[in-house]
Design a protein around this motif. Structure first.
Motif, PDB file in Angstrom:
ATOM      1  N   ALA A   1       1.289   7.077  -7.937  1.00 48.12           N
ATOM      2  CA  ALA A   1       2.677   6.741  -8.274  1.00 48.12           C
ATOM      3  C   ALA A   1       3.653   7.677  -7.563  1.00 48.12           C
ATOM      4  O   ALA A   1       4.665   7.239  -7.016  1.00 48.12           O
ATOM      5  N   SER A   2       3.344   8.958  -7.540  1.00 50.38           N
ATOM      6  CA  SER A   2       4.224   9.946  -6.902  1.00 50.38           C
ATOM      7  C   SER A   2       4.419   9.677  -5.418  1.00 50.38           C
ATOM      8  O   SER A   2       5.491   9.911  -4.879  1.00 50.38           O
ATOM      9  N   PHE A   3       3.363   9.199  -4.766  1.00 50.22           N
ATOM     10  CA  PHE A   3       3.421   8.964  -3.327  1.00 50.22           C
ATOM     11  C   PHE A   3       3.740   7.522  -2.957  1.00 50.22           C
ATOM     12  O   PHE A   3       3.710   7.163  -1.791  1.00 50.22           O
ATOM     13  N   GLY A   4       4.035   6.697  -3.947  1.00 51.19           N
ATOM     14  CA  GLY A   4       4.408   5.324  -3.649  1.00 51.19           C
ATOM     15  C   GLY A   4       3.247   4.452  -3.207  1.00 51.19           C
ATOM     16  O   GLY A   4       3.452   3.448  -2.544  1.00 51.19           O
TER      17      GLY A   4
ATOM     18  N   LEU B   1      -2.520   0.911  -5.168  1.00 48.09           N
ATOM     19  CA  LEU B   1      -3.558   1.782  -5.715  1.00 48.09           C
ATOM     20  C   LEU B   1      -3.208   2.198  -7.144  1.00 48.09           C
ATOM     21  O   LEU B   1      -4.067   2.201  -8.028  1.00 48.09           O
ATOM     22  N   CYS B   2      -1.966   2.522  -7.366  1.00 46.97           N
ATOM     23  CA  CYS B   2      -1.504   2.908  -8.696  1.00 46.97           C
ATOM     24  C   CYS B   2      -1.717   1.769  -9.695  1.00 46.97           C
ATOM     25  O   CYS B   2      -2.226   1.984 -10.794  1.00 46.97           O
TER      26      CYS B   2
ATOM     27  N   GLN C   1     -12.455   0.170  -1.572  1.00 47.70           N
ATOM     28  CA  GLN C   1     -11.734  -0.514  -0.494  1.00 47.70           C
ATOM     29  C   GLN C   1     -10.253  -0.150  -0.515  1.00 47.70           C
ATOM     30  O   GLN C   1      -9.661   0.140   0.525  1.00 47.70           O
ATOM     31  N   LEU C   2      -9.669  -0.135  -1.691  1.00 52.33           N
ATOM     32  CA  LEU C   2      -8.244   0.190  -1.826  1.00 52.33           C
ATOM     33  C   LEU C   2      -7.978   1.658  -1.463  1.00 52.33           C
ATOM     34  O   LEU C   2      -6.972   1.962  -0.810  1.00 52.33           O
ATOM     35  N   LEU C   3      -8.866   2.545  -1.833  1.00 58.19           N
ATOM     36  CA  LEU C   3      -8.729   3.953  -1.444  1.00 58.19           C
ATOM     37  C   LEU C   3      -8.765   4.088   0.074  1.00 58.19           C
ATOM     38  O   LEU C   3      -7.942   4.798   0.658  1.00 58.19           O
TER      39      LEU C   3
ATOM     40  N   LEU D   1       0.839  -1.196   0.000  1.00 55.03           N
ATOM     41  CA  LEU D   1       0.000   0.000   0.000  1.00 55.03           C
ATOM     42  C   LEU D   1       0.875   1.247   0.000  1.00 55.03           C
ATOM     43  O   LEU D   1       0.531   2.260  -0.593  1.00 55.03           O
ATOM     44  N   LEU D   2       2.021   1.168   0.687  1.00 55.73           N
ATOM     45  CA  LEU D   2       2.916   2.307   0.830  1.00 55.73           C
ATOM     46  C   LEU D   2       4.350   1.881   0.538  1.00 55.73           C
ATOM     47  O   LEU D   2       4.886   1.007   1.209  1.00 55.73           O
TER      48      LEU D   2
END
Length: 115
Positions: free
Chosen positions: A62-65, A69-70, A97-99, A3-4
């Motif tokens: 993508a920018s936040f890793g 989600l990406c 759910q993913l959000l 997720l991160l």
């Protein structure tokens, strides 16, 4: 896939400065909340609306890793662009759910506001 992606956050911090990360993170969290709420409130699931949100999410996630989600946003965007069959309601539910999961995970990065 996580997720991160902590490495992406570290890279972002080195590019923009550590002091700017909380501000941008707040914007990203607000974006996730808005998309989640919009999907929940959208009365009728349709693929164009799903594509619109997925397209917007691709770059910010993508920018936040936010790798998971990406990847999902890229998958949905691609399926709609190619006109592939999909269970739109199921994709709505999965993206919601993913959000939520992503937002909850990233909220843990925010420093507490001693209020």
């Amino acid at each position: 896939m996580d997720l991160l992606n902590k490495n992406k956050i570290d890279t972002l911090a080195s590019e923009i400065g550590q002091e700017n990360v909380p501000v941008l993170l707040g914007i990203f969290l607000s974006e996730l909340t808005t998309y989640e709420n919009n999907l929940r409130e959208h009365a009728q699931a349709d693929s164009e609306y799903l594509k619109e949100i997925s397209h917007a999410l691709k770059s910010s996630a993508a920018s936040f890793g936010a790798d998971k989600l990406c990847a999902k946003a890229i998958e949905i965007d691609g399926m709609v662009k190619l006109g592939l069959e999909m269970d739109v309601m199921s994709e709505y539910e999965h993206l919601i759910q993913l959000l939520r999961e992503t937002r909850e995970r990233y909220e843990r990065l925010q420093p507490s506001s001693g209020a």
